[in-house]
Motif scaffolding. Structure first.
Motif: not given
Length: 174
Positions: A46-73
């Motif tokens: 396990v080389t890295e574990v990181k957390a991210g909070r993302f804000s985006a606009l999807d292809c329908g112009a809808n705002p999106e927001a989510w959190t994501e955890i990345f585990v690097q193997l």
């Protein structure tokens, strides 16, 4: 070591919290990941574990927001090492959580590379217990269109609140 059942399956996309709960129950079992039809090598790291909070606009112009955890193997040979116990993986995540805020309900993504091929993104299925091993199947994380995904989900579930359904007399269908 045999692979997890290779029959078609649906992607379950578990959260970090769900995975950690399962690992707590099976701390002594070896934790083995399967991806691209192969088992991760016993020396995986396990080389890295990181957390991210993302804000985006999807292809329908809808705002999106989510959190994501990345585990690097890092899928490498480890000499005489065996696959790490589930408890060790949990301890790594706990150590990270002392320094990085990890949301247990966050989307969980695995980044996997053998050090030669480019890193690939995977989502994890629910762990499967077999003898002294806890298998986690990783499936490639495909791109998607969120507006289309929402529309398909709505079509799959008949809605009582559909404005144009036969049992609704809502004025939206004028």
């Amino acid at each position: 070591m045999t692979l997890i059942d290779n029959s078609p399956h649906t992607q379950s996309d578990i959260t970090l919290g769900s995975l950690l709960e399962r690992l707590k129950e099976t701390a002594a079992k070896r934790l083995v990941f399967e991806y691209d039809g192969k088992i991760v090598r016993p020396g995986y790291h396990v080389t890295e574990v990181k957390a991210g909070r993302f804000s985006a606009l999807d292809c329908g112009a809808n705002p999106e927001a989510w959190t994501e955890i990345f585990v690097q193997l890092w899928d490498v040979d480890g000499g005489e090492r065996t696959h790490m116990p589930a408890g060790k993986f949990s301890a790594i995540i706990r150590k990270v959580s002392e320094h990085v805020a990890l949301d247990g309900s966050a989307r969980l993504t695995f980044e996997v590379s053998d050090g030669v091929r480019p890193m690939q993104l995977y989502c994890a299925d629910e762990p499967v217990e077999r003898d002294d091993v806890l298998f986690v199947r990783l499936s490639p994380r495909p791109a998607s269109c969120k507006p289309r995904d929402r529309w398909l989900a709505e079509q799959a579930m008949p809605s009582q609140s559909s404005c144009c359904g036969p049992s609704n007399t809502s004025k939206c269908c004028a």
